[in-house]
Every structure is written in C-alpha cells, then in structure tokens.
Design a protein around this motif. Structure first.
Motif, PDB file in Angstrom:
ATOM      1  N   ASN A 177       0.819  -1.214   0.000  1.00 20.79           N
ATOM      2  CA  ASN A 177       0.000   0.000   0.000  1.00 20.79           C
ATOM      3  C   ASN A 177       0.854   1.266   0.000  1.00 20.79           C
ATOM      4  O   ASN A 177       0.469   2.285  -0.558  1.00 20.79           O
ATOM      5  CB  ASN A 177      -1.012  -0.008   1.140  1.00 20.79           C
ATOM      6  N   GLU A 178       2.027   1.203   0.604  1.00 18.81           N
ATOM      7  CA  GLU A 178       2.941   2.354   0.587  1.00 18.81           C
ATOM      8  C   GLU A 178       3.437   2.620  -0.831  1.00 18.81           C
ATOM      9  O   GLU A 178       3.485   3.774  -1.282  1.00 18.81           O
ATOM     10  CB  GLU A 178       4.127   2.111   1.515  1.00 18.81           C
TER      11      GLU A 178
ATOM     12  N   THR B 189      -2.612   8.996   2.290  1.00 16.34           N
ATOM     13  CA  THR B 189      -1.893   8.079   3.163  1.00 16.34           C
ATOM     14  C   THR B 189      -2.259   6.650   2.753  1.00 16.34           C
ATOM     15  O   THR B 189      -3.378   6.396   2.288  1.00 16.34           O
ATOM     16  CB  THR B 189      -2.264   8.314   4.645  1.00 16.34           C
ATOM     17  N   PRO B 190      -1.320   5.728   2.891  1.00 13.80           N
ATOM     18  CA  PRO B 190      -1.582   4.347   2.462  1.00 13.80           C
ATOM     19  C   PRO B 190      -2.815   3.724   3.100  1.00 13.80           C
ATOM     20  O   PRO B 190      -3.465   2.883   2.474  1.00 13.80           O
ATOM     21  CB  PRO B 190      -0.306   3.598   2.880  1.00 13.80           C
ATOM     22  N   ASP B 191      -3.183   4.147   4.318  1.00 22.22           N
ATOM     23  CA  ASP B 191      -4.345   3.535   4.970  1.00 22.22           C
ATOM     24  C   ASP B 191      -5.669   3.925   4.315  1.00 22.22           C
ATOM     25  O   ASP B 191      -6.698   3.319   4.599  1.00 22.22           O
ATOM     26  CB  ASP B 191      -4.369   3.872   6.465  1.00 22.22           C
ATOM     27  N   ARG B 192      -5.660   4.889   3.408  1.00 20.97           N
ATOM     28  CA  ARG B 192      -6.886   5.266   2.681  1.00 20.97           C
ATOM     29  C   ARG B 192      -7.149   4.364   1.480  1.00 20.97           C
ATOM     30  O   ARG B 192      -8.232   4.388   0.901  1.00 20.97           O
ATOM     31  CB  ARG B 192      -6.810   6.721   2.239  1.00 20.97           C
TER      32      ARG B 192
ATOM     33  N   ARG C  53      -7.899   0.894  -0.438  1.00 27.36           N
ATOM     34  CA  ARG C  53      -8.638  -0.329  -0.144  1.00 27.36           C
ATOM     35  C   ARG C  53      -8.216  -1.414  -1.138  1.00 27.36           C
ATOM     36  O   ARG C  53      -8.279  -1.209  -2.349  1.00 27.36           O
ATOM     37  CB  ARG C  53     -10.151  -0.097  -0.246  1.00 27.36           C
TER      38      ARG C  53
END
Length: 145
Positions: free
Chosen positions: A41-42, A57-60, A62
C-alpha cells in the motif's frame, strides 16, 4: 496498482509515450514496482503521487485485487491493486516524459488501446474478481486460471 475511481465509476489511466518499452501509446493504470523496504500500500500511494499528483496516506487505499501473472518470456509478477474513491486535488500528468495524457475509462468496457494486462485488471475489477492467475495466453484473448 491504484484504481482511482470517480463518482461515475470511471477509473483513471495514463497513456504511455510512444517510446515506452512495454506499453507504447497504450493506457495503463497507475502503478509500478516497489522500492526497497516498501509495503504494497505504501508503494501504491507513492506511485499515485509520482504519476498523477494525488497525495494520500496508504491507509486510505482499499485492497481490491491480486493477480499472479506469468509472462510469455517466463517472468512472473504478483500485482496487488488498490482502489481509492475520495481524494483532494485534481489528478494531472506529473510524468510528461513517460505519459502523454490521463484518460478516465469505464472498467466494464476498457478501450481497445488499454495494455492487455490493464484490460484484465479493469475487467476483473468491474466484475468483483479478487484474485486471478493471468497468463500471456489470456492477455492475447485465451482463458485465465
């Protein structure tokens, strides 16, 4: 790979320059190879910023798809695709030496000038397929695993 998806369902693609070694004048989704020490994801978030200027940010991101590709030359690639539906700013061509334009496409009906691998990614995304074994044969119109 990142499938940046607008509210109308269209996915952002980039058209490669005629000098591209793997996809001359073809549309591909945003993506690339991981850099040393990156998580999937990064790397996807970095590629999104590098290619089209969207910073998230990578956490966004899916997760939406995993493809295991066997090329005709024996190369094997595992591709992870992520989607993002909300972002700030407007995408633009940050790599004019690599890409000629940005094009929004319908994933259920990719245009004929999509790279065959991108065509597969888009059609699998449109049908909700989370995993696929992809061979050079499939990319040429044969069957997938």
């Amino acid at each position: 790979m990142v499938l940046l998806q607008r509210a109308d369902g269209r996915i952002l693609t980039v058209r490669h320059q005629a000098t591209s070694w793997h996809s001359p004048e073809m549309l591909t989704v945003v993506g690339g190879r991981l850099e040393d020490g990156e998580f999937l994801n990064e790397g996807a978030a970095r590629e999104l910023a590098e290619e089209v200027g969207i910073h998230i940010t990578p956490d966004r991101l899916r997760f939406c798809q995993l493809l295991h590709f066997h090329a005709a030359d024996g190369e094997r690639v595992i591709g992870a695709a992520f989607t993002v539906r909300e972002w700030e700013g407007s995408p633009y061509n940050r790599e004019p030496g690599t890409h000629t334009e940005l094009v929004w496409v319908d994933p259920a009906a990719p245009p004929p000038d999509c790279h065959p691998f991108t065509h597969t990614v888009l059609t699998h995304f449109a049908t909700g397929r989370l995993y696929a074994n992809v061979t050079a044969l499939e990319l040429l119109g044969g069957e997938a695993g």
